[in-house]
Design a protein around this motif. Structure first.
Motif, PDB file in Angstrom:
ATOM      1  N   TRP A  27      -4.295   1.764  -8.699  1.00 44.74           N
ATOM      2  CA  TRP A  27      -2.727   0.539  -9.115  1.00 44.74           C
ATOM      3  C   TRP A  27      -2.741   0.787 -10.569  1.00 44.74           C
ATOM      4  O   TRP A  27      -2.110   1.555 -11.714  1.00 44.74           O
ATOM      5  CB  TRP A  27      -2.895  -0.900  -8.935  1.00 44.74           C
ATOM      6  N   THR A  52      -5.950   1.213  -0.504  1.00 50.17           N
ATOM      7  CA  THR A  52      -5.566   2.843  -0.680  1.00 50.17           C
ATOM      8  C   THR A  52      -6.501   3.226  -0.784  1.00 50.17           C
ATOM      9  O   THR A  52      -7.610   3.159  -0.590  1.00 50.17           O
ATOM     10  CB  THR A  52      -4.656   3.257  -1.895  1.00 50.17           C
ATOM     11  N   ASP A 105       1.008  -1.495  -0.002  1.00 50.78           N
ATOM     12  CA  ASP A 105       0.162  -0.305   0.174  1.00 50.78           C
ATOM     13  C   ASP A 105       0.848   1.429  -0.251  1.00 50.78           C
ATOM     14  O   ASP A 105       0.398   2.735   0.508  1.00 50.78           O
ATOM     15  CB  ASP A 105      -1.138  -0.059   1.239  1.00 50.78           C
ATOM     16  N   GLY A 106       1.962   1.233  -0.092  1.00 50.61           N
ATOM     17  CA  GLY A 106       2.971   2.114  -0.242  1.00 50.61           C
ATOM     18  C   GLY A 106       3.816   2.830   1.366  1.00 50.61           C
ATOM     19  O   GLY A 106       4.051   3.406   0.526  1.00 50.61           O
ATOM     20  N   ARG A 107       3.289   1.704   1.974  1.00 51.13           N
ATOM     21  CA  ARG A 107       3.908   1.886   3.196  1.00 51.13           C
ATOM     22  C   ARG A 107       4.799   0.634   3.672  1.00 51.13           C
ATOM     23  O   ARG A 107       4.964   0.689   4.271  1.00 51.13           O
ATOM     24  CB  ARG A 107       2.876   2.666   4.308  1.00 51.13           C
ATOM     25  N   TRP A 131      -2.132   4.669 -12.580  1.00 54.16           N
ATOM     26  CA  TRP A 131      -0.364   4.777 -12.577  1.00 54.16           C
ATOM     27  C   TRP A 131      -0.015   3.749 -13.087  1.00 54.16           C
ATOM     28  O   TRP A 131       1.099   3.945 -14.570  1.00 54.16           O
ATOM     29  CB  TRP A 131       0.095   3.870 -10.842  1.00 54.16           C
ATOM     30  N   GLY A 177      -4.903   8.312  -1.883  1.00 56.84           N
ATOM     31  CA  GLY A 177      -3.518   8.417  -2.394  1.00 56.84           C
ATOM     32  C   GLY A 177      -3.797   7.298  -1.209  1.00 56.84           C
ATOM     33  O   GLY A 177      -5.024   6.398  -0.699  1.00 56.84           O
ATOM     34  N   ARG A 178      -2.509   7.037  -0.143  1.00 59.56           N
ATOM     35  CA  ARG A 178      -2.897   5.860   1.119  1.00 59.56           C
ATOM     36  C   ARG A 178      -3.466   6.032   1.931  1.00 59.56           C
ATOM     37  O   ARG A 178      -3.294   7.233   2.178  1.00 59.56           O
ATOM     38  CB  ARG A 178      -1.091   5.776   1.601  1.00 59.56           C
ATOM     39  N   HIS A 200       8.647   3.554  -0.119  1.00 63.66           N
ATOM     40  CA  HIS A 200       8.460   4.078   0.904  1.00 63.66           C
ATOM     41  C   HIS A 200       7.418   5.636   0.752  1.00 63.66           C
ATOM     42  O   HIS A 200       8.380   6.928   1.418  1.00 63.66           O
ATOM     43  CB  HIS A 200       8.887   4.041   1.782  1.00 63.66           C
ATOM     44  N   SER A 201       6.228   5.375   1.040  1.00 57.74           N
ATOM     45  CA  SER A 201       5.638   7.188   0.331  1.00 57.74           C
ATOM     46  C   SER A 201       5.525   7.614   1.527  1.00 57.74           C
ATOM     47  O   SER A 201       5.572   8.789   0.963  1.00 57.74           O
ATOM     48  CB  SER A 201       4.276   6.371   0.202  1.00 57.74           C
ATOM     49  N   LYS A 219       7.419  -0.278  -7.038  1.00 58.97           N
ATOM     50  CA  LYS A 219       6.583   0.745  -6.692  1.00 58.97           C
ATOM     51  C   LYS A 219       5.703   0.797  -4.666  1.00 58.97           C
ATOM     52  O   LYS A 219       5.999   0.730  -3.981  1.00 58.97           O
ATOM     53  CB  LYS A 219       5.148   0.780  -7.280  1.00 58.97           C
ATOM     54  N   GLU A 222       7.591   9.147  -8.065  1.00 60.09           N
ATOM     55  CA  GLU A 222       8.205   9.352  -6.953  1.00 60.09           C
ATOM     56  C   GLU A 222       9.992   9.306  -7.222  1.00 60.09           C
ATOM     57  O   GLU A 222      10.827   8.690  -6.546  1.00 60.09           O
ATOM     58  CB  GLU A 222       7.977   7.132  -7.608  1.00 60.09           C
TER      59      GLU A 222
END
Length: 591
Positions: free
Chosen positions: A217, A100, A22-24, A220, A104-105, A246-247, A242, A295
């Motif tokens: 997704w 997400t 999830d970007g984290r 993106w 975003g996150r 780490h967002s 991706k 990114e």
């Protein structure tokens, strides 16, 4: 595929794992429906679910109770996993998503496991059973909020669902059983926070979030600027990279796991949940060439901010939040298939690695080449680093492979050569000011040193360090950097394949055949190097052999055992995926 894949100790082959994120953070889903790795809230947090490294360390299982076969795929253009289970009584599809949000996150973790009945009826059983967070805590079930909440080490894990058949909510786990029918919809979800209140959304909102996450997704992926050869493999690798971004900070993790062994004999078990300057450089090189913008800017800015804080004492890697690593510890866990040790932290912190100079400047040069501009503070910072590279390139260091023996590694010198090459190019673009004549002079001194001390007439190859006849596959990076694309480099490629090759794969350096498996990235570097020296036909053939070595959903580990194709080392491994991307871009003639 047969779903009954666990050995008697409770482990599965590393090829069994697909990744969602999830970007984290990242979760790993085995073929049998068990999520065996899920750190929260961040990828580098102590994981409440770590059966990957110890059968007693927690999992989130969901699978038919009857024997089954498995087929799986990612939803098109996404990191949401779809797994179809077929039993004698029917079929179901499980969709696994780390959701997400609209913008975003999400500010909490939301792991959704949607179950759709397709045909017949299938009894499904699930369990959410945390471990001890690497031996640091003991989970317990809190039912005071009307929904079962698992609490462990400051983390709160709320268990929600739709027609999910909760049976037990006591002790250290929450379980349930339900039966599907054609067109039935079920949901098991885990919502998590750490050290803060826990939201308990309407389960239907979570289910709707699965579709939103797929759409996020796909949006993106639609912007992914590559339409050349091997596009499917390249997009899958980009989506995997991706997952490692780490967002909250913009940093890039080297891999999603720790302590997966590089050797079946054990001992080579490292924690890769850190941001290496080297890996960041190679990742940004690949993403920049593929047209990814947001990114790349976030990671460049994060890296330069960290370097500014470090001054002349360059760290080769940091935590995902930019903190300097503080040693290691070894939790009392068995390790995957009993192959220890399990390591929290990485002992390479504080090493001198001269290649980091080249990595930094290569990142910035790629950024400027993409049409962006540097700020005055960054220009001053880079000028100081170029001056420093002029002085330190003559020192011994630990090399790219982070070895305990400090030597005059040839590719370390070439890292400084590349730094000064890029510094001169940046100055020519008006993006750097300083003693350009000195930078050019030292660049040429390094080139001459390598030609004199880094070449073996006996081996007809560039060597690992002066006085040896041993070989190092990282020299391939300097066919790609343009240091040498002529007969000497071409001859070096032949020597590497003869000594370090195992079918299409390569070991990292001389002697590794006895110590570890082949290093996946090296094989893809060979593809790019072959193109660089004008041997495109061989490069195409090699690429055709390498791409199918990923697992069934396109994930690659750090290493592959050539005798049976088994994965070893941490996964998903950023270097492996970005090397594939660069190889494909190079074959397609992308600049």
């Amino acid at each position: 595929m047969d779903g009954a894949l666990r050995d008697d100790a409770g482990f599965v082959d590393l090829r069994s794992y697909a990744a969602i994120g999830d970007g984290r953070t990242v979760a790993l889903v085995a073929l049998d429906g068990s999520i065996d790795w899920y750190p929260t809230p961040d990828l580098d947090s102590a994981p409440a679910f770590a059966r990957l490294l110890d059968a007693e360390e927690g999992f989130l299982s969901l699978a038919p109770t009857a024997p089954f076969s498995v087929e799986r795929r990612y939803a098109d253009g996404s990191n949401v996993l779809e797994t179809t289970y077929t039993t004698a009584g029917g079929t179901v599809r499980v969709t696994d998503s780390l959701n997400t949000g609209v913008a975003g996150r999400l500010p909490w973790g939301e792991l959704a496991r949607r179950v759709d009945g397709l045909t017949g009826s299938v009894e499904m059983a699930w369990s959410v059973a945390p471990g001890t967070c690497f031996g640091g805590a003991s989970p317990w079930v809190d039912t005071g909020a009307g929904q079962p909440i698992l609490r462990i080490d400051g983390a709160a894990l709320g268990i929600l669902g739709i027609d999910h058949g909760v049976r037990h909510a006591g002790g250290r786990s929450v379980t349930g059983v339900f039966t599907t029918s054609p067109q039935s919809r079920h949901l098991v979800a885990v919502v998590s926070t750490h050290g803060e209140p826990l939201p308990l959304p309407d389960p239907q909102t979570i289910d709707d979030g699965v579709d939103r996450t797929i759409a996020n997704w796909q949006s993106w992926s639609d912007a992914f600027g590559y339409d050349g050869e091997y596009r499917h493999a390249v997009l899958r690798s980009a989506l995997t990279l991706k997952l490692l971004l780490h967002s909250p900070s913009g940093s890039i993790a080297a891999a999603a796991t720790t302590s997966l062994p590089e050797s079946l004999a054990g001992g080579k078990n490292w924690d890769y949940r850190y941001a290496w300057v080297r890996d960041t450089a190679y990742t940004l090189h690949a993403l920049t060439r593929a047209g990814i913008r947001e990114e790349v800017h976030a990671a460049v800015s994060w890296m330069l901010k960290n370097l500014r804080a470090q001054g002349a004492d360059l760290e080769v890697f940091t935590g995902l939040n930019g903190d300097i690593p503080e040693g290691t510890r070894r939790p009392d866990l068995t390790g995957w298939r009993g192959i220890g040790p399990v390591v929290d932290g990485n002992p390479a912190a504080g090493q001198l690695q001269l290649g980091v100079f080249g990595d930094i400047f290569d990142i910035v040069w790629q950024y400027v080449q993409a049409g962006h501009a540097l700020d005055p503070a960054t220009m001053r910072q880079l000028a100081d680093l170029a001056d420093l590279a002029c002085d330190v390139w003559q020192r011994r260091d630990a090399g790219m492979w982070e070895l305990p023996e400090e030597r005059h590694y040839v590719t370390s010198k070439l890292g400084c050569w590349n730094a000064l090459r890029c510094a001169v190019l940046l100055a020519d673009r008006g993006q750097l000011q300083g003693p350009v004549e000195r930078w050019a002079s030292e660049r040429d001194r390094i080139r001459d040193w390598v030609h004199e001390h880094g070449w073996s007439e006996e081996r007809q190859s560039y060597i690992w360090y002066p006085g040896s006849t041993e070989l190092d596959a990282s020299i391939l990076l300097h066919a790609m950097s343009g240091f040498d694309t002529g007969p000497r480099m071409s001859s070096t490629l032949d020597a590497l394949r003869a000594e370090l090759g195992a079918g299409p794969l390569l070991y990292r350096y001389s002697g590794m055949q006895e110590e570890e498996a082949t290093f996946v990235a090296c094989a893809f570097w060979m593809v790019s190097a072959l193109v660089a020296v004008g041997r495109r036909g061989e490069a195409v053939h090699l690429m055709e052999e390498l791409v199918p070595l990923a697992n069934d959903v396109g994930i690659m580990a750090e290493m592959i055992e050539p005798s049976d194709g088994a994965f070893l080392g941490n996964l998903p491994q950023g270097l492996s995926h970005l090397a594939l991307i660069v190889a494909a871009l190079t074959l397609s003639g992308e600049s």
